[in-house]
Design a protein around this motif. Structure first.
Motif, short mmCIF file in Angstrom:
data_model
loop_
_atom_site.label_atom_id
_atom_site.label_comp_id
_atom_site.label_asym_id
_atom_site.label_seq_id
_atom_site.Cartn_x
_atom_site.Cartn_y
_atom_site.Cartn_z
N ASP A 35 -16.55 40.28 -33.06
CA ASP A 35 -16.96 39.42 -34.18
C ASP A 35 -16.18 38.12 -34.20
OD1 ASP A 35 -18.83 41.06 -36.35
OD2 ASP A 35 -17.62 42.35 -35.09
N TYR A 36 -15.06 38.08 -33.51
CA TYR A 36 -14.25 36.87 -33.46
C TYR A 36 -14.46 36.09 -32.16
CZ TYR A 36 -12.00 38.29 -37.72
OH TYR A 36 -11.77 38.62 -39.03
N ALA A 37 -15.49 36.45 -31.40
CA ALA A 37 -15.76 35.76 -30.14
C ALA A 37 -15.98 34.26 -30.33
CB ALA A 37 -16.95 36.40 -29.43
N PRO A 38 -16.77 33.82 -31.33
CA PRO A 38 -16.96 32.37 -31.49
C PRO A 38 -15.64 31.62 -31.73
CG PRO A 38 -18.63 33.56 -32.72
CD PRO A 38 -17.63 34.58 -32.27
N LEU A 39 -14.76 32.21 -32.55
CA LEU A 39 -13.47 31.57 -32.80
C LEU A 39 -12.60 31.60 -31.56
CD1 LEU A 39 -11.37 30.26 -34.59
CD2 LEU A 39 -10.80 32.53 -35.51
N ALA A 40 -12.55 32.74 -30.88
CA ALA A 40 -11.74 32.85 -29.67
C ALA A 40 -12.21 31.88 -28.60
CB ALA A 40 -11.79 34.29 -29.14
N ASN A 41 -13.52 31.75 -28.44
CA ASN A 41 -14.06 30.85 -27.42
C ASN A 41 -13.75 29.40 -27.75
OD1 ASN A 41 -15.11 32.99 -25.94
ND2 ASN A 41 -17.11 32.90 -26.94
N ARG A 46 -8.50 24.95 -25.56
CA ARG A 46 -7.18 24.30 -25.52
C ARG A 46 -6.03 25.29 -25.51
NH1 ARG A 46 -8.43 19.77 -30.23
NH2 ARG A 46 -10.17 18.74 -29.16
N HIS A 47 -6.32 26.58 -25.62
CA HIS A 47 -5.27 27.58 -25.73
C HIS A 47 -5.59 28.82 -24.89
CE1 HIS A 47 -5.41 25.30 -29.57
NE2 HIS A 47 -4.11 25.37 -29.49
N THR A 48 -4.55 29.57 -24.58
CA THR A 48 -4.72 30.91 -24.04
C THR A 48 -4.85 31.84 -25.23
OG1 THR A 48 -3.38 30.43 -22.08
CG2 THR A 48 -3.71 32.75 -22.66
N VAL A 49 -5.97 32.49 -25.36
CA VAL A 49 -6.25 33.29 -26.55
C VAL A 49 -6.26 34.78 -26.22
CG1 VAL A 49 -7.89 33.71 -28.43
CG2 VAL A 49 -7.65 31.42 -27.47
N TYR A 50 -5.50 35.53 -26.99
CA TYR A 50 -5.55 36.99 -26.96
C TYR A 50 -6.24 37.44 -28.23
CZ TYR A 50 -2.05 37.13 -23.19
OH TYR A 50 -1.38 37.00 -22.00
N VAL A 51 -7.34 38.15 -28.09
CA VAL A 51 -8.05 38.70 -29.25
C VAL A 51 -8.17 40.20 -29.03
CG1 VAL A 51 -10.31 38.16 -28.24
CG2 VAL A 51 -10.12 38.56 -30.69
N TYR A 52 -7.85 40.97 -30.06
CA TYR A 52 -7.78 42.41 -29.85
C TYR A 52 -8.47 43.17 -30.97
CZ TYR A 52 -3.95 42.59 -33.32
OH TYR A 52 -3.20 42.50 -34.47
N ASP A 53 -8.79 44.43 -30.68
CA ASP A 53 -9.33 45.34 -31.69
C ASP A 53 -8.15 45.95 -32.44
OD1 ASP A 53 -12.10 45.16 -31.16
OD2 ASP A 53 -11.93 46.57 -29.50
N ARG A 54 -8.10 45.71 -33.74
CA ARG A 54 -7.09 46.41 -34.52
C ARG A 54 -7.33 47.92 -34.42
NH1 ARG A 54 -6.96 43.63 -40.31
NH2 ARG A 54 -5.89 45.61 -40.75
N ARG A 55 -6.29 48.71 -34.59
CA ARG A 55 -6.42 50.15 -34.42
C ARG A 55 -7.51 50.72 -35.34
NH1 ARG A 55 -1.45 53.41 -34.98
NH2 ARG A 55 -0.66 51.90 -33.45
N GLY A 56 -8.29 51.64 -34.78
CA GLY A 56 -9.39 52.21 -35.51
C GLY A 56 -10.69 51.45 -35.36
N PRO A 259 -13.64 30.34 -41.30
CA PRO A 259 -13.47 28.93 -40.96
C PRO A 259 -14.29 28.51 -39.77
CG PRO A 259 -11.61 30.20 -40.17
CD PRO A 259 -12.45 31.14 -40.99
N ASP A 260 -14.69 27.24 -39.76
CA ASP A 260 -15.40 26.70 -38.61
C ASP A 260 -14.47 26.73 -37.40
OD1 ASP A 260 -17.56 24.96 -37.34
OD2 ASP A 260 -15.76 23.73 -37.09
N PRO A 261 -14.89 27.36 -36.30
CA PRO A 261 -14.01 27.51 -35.15
C PRO A 261 -13.49 26.19 -34.58
CG PRO A 261 -15.86 29.02 -34.96
CD PRO A 261 -16.16 28.11 -36.12
N VAL A 262 -14.34 25.18 -34.50
CA VAL A 262 -13.91 23.89 -33.92
C VAL A 262 -12.91 23.21 -34.84
CG1 VAL A 262 -14.68 21.62 -33.17
CG2 VAL A 262 -16.05 23.63 -32.61
N ARG A 263 -13.15 23.29 -36.14
CA ARG A 263 -12.21 22.69 -37.10
C ARG A 263 -10.86 23.38 -37.03
NH1 ARG A 263 -9.27 19.83 -39.65
NH2 ARG A 263 -9.29 19.44 -41.89
N LEU A 264 -10.87 24.70 -36.93
CA LEU A 264 -9.61 25.43 -36.85
C LEU A 264 -8.89 25.14 -35.54
CD1 LEU A 264 -7.69 27.37 -38.17
CD2 LEU A 264 -9.05 29.28 -37.31
N ARG A 265 -9.64 24.98 -34.46
CA ARG A 265 -9.02 24.62 -33.18
C ARG A 265 -8.30 23.29 -33.28
NH1 ARG A 265 -13.22 23.52 -28.68
NH2 ARG A 265 -13.37 21.55 -29.83
N SER A 266 -8.91 22.33 -33.93
CA SER A 266 -8.30 21.01 -34.09
C SER A 266 -6.99 21.11 -34.87
CB SER A 266 -9.27 20.07 -34.80
OG SER A 266 -8.67 18.82 -35.05
#
Length: 279
Positions: A35-41, A46-56, A259-266
């Motif tokens: 569900d966080y793929a758009p933000l991670a992408n 501009r960053h190395t992104v680690y996105v993970y499944d919280r436990r459960g 949040p808008d992913p591009v805005r947060l990236r900036s």
């Protein structure tokens, strides 16, 4: 997909994408990393992104009993992987909603990161909302203990500000049964923010540069939150900024709880470069 073993033996699933300063993304709710793929992408430009499944959630394990400390250990395990990559890049924790509470707890616990960013941590910063939270949590545990998952989900909606019409519409939705089947994760969500109020003493021990973000859209103007105080998230953000030494705050115009992913990236890029703000 990769997996790392947390301190208690739980396998935590994660993905890595992008290059540059490291951002470890801790999400919220009962959803998984997809569900966080758009933000991670967006961040990965501009960053190395680690996105993970919280436990459960998703592909991660679910060792019981749940405790907030275990989720902090999960973050520490991901940080160790990122540090082990030995890229020389700074490491930043980014927490969304309840994920922000976990990120702050990780920083306070001494997890070795360079920067911290949180977005709309749902702390109850007023006596009224703290009381509502306590009533919600007590009702949630009873409902789950009695196997009334649908009622647990409704209690969450009510706390979040949903009215009768929205609750009725949700219960009649074809998605309701699926959501109710993972309602036990609401207990994890509740515990992830401790007793629901800002942990001022622990926040005061955070030494990393910290950025506290909130959207400008009033809480009660958001879908399903009409009964919430309009300044719910702003008050929580102000409490964090007041507690964390040297923390900066920023209100993102036109933004709500996602949040808008591009805005947060900036904003993240500016924060890595040393720009600071004040609420």
């Amino acid at each position: 997909m990769n997996k790392v073993v947390s301190k208690d033996g739980t396998e935590i699933a994660y993905e890595t994408t992008g290059t540059g300063p490291v951002v470890i993304l801790t999400g919220a709710g009962i959803v998984g990393r997809s569900d966080y793929a758009p933000l991670a992408n967006a961040l990965a430009a501009r960053h190395t992104v680690y996105v993970y499944d919280r436990r459960g959630r998703g592909d991660s394990g679910n060792t019981l009993p749940y405790d907030q400390e275990r989720e902090v250990e999960d973050i520490a395990a991901i940080v160790e992987v990122a540090r082990g990559a030995d890229t020389g890049e700074p490491v930043c924790l980014l927490g969304i909603s309840s994920g922000g509470a976990l990120v702050l707890e990780a920083a306070a616990a001494g997890v070795p990161v360079d920067r911290v960013v949180v977005y709309e941590v749902p702390y109850c910063a007023t006596e009224d909302t703290a009381s509502r939270w306590q009533n919600y949590v007590e009702g949630l545990w009873v409902a789950l203990a009695e196997g009334r998952e649908g009622d647990a989900l409704e209690l969450f909606m009510r706390f979040s500000g949903a009215n009768d019409a929205l609750v009725a519409s949700a219960r009649n939705s074809p998605n309701w049964a699926g959501l109710a089947s993972v309602a036990h994760l609401l207990a994890y969500e509740a515990a992830s923010t401790g007793d629901g109020v800002p942990p001022v003493a622990r926040l005061a021990t955070i030494s990393q540069p910290t950025l506290v973000l909130t959207g400008s859209v009033p809480a009660n103007a958001r879908l399903g939150m009409g009964e919430m105080p309009p300044d719910f998230y702003l008050r929580a953000s102000e409490a964090i900024v007041d507690a964390v030494p040297g923390a900066n705050g920023l209100v993102l115009e036109g933004q709500a709880h996602e949040p808008d992913p591009v805005r947060l990236r900036s904003v993240m890029t500016d924060f890595f470069s040393g720009i600071s703000w004040q609420l």
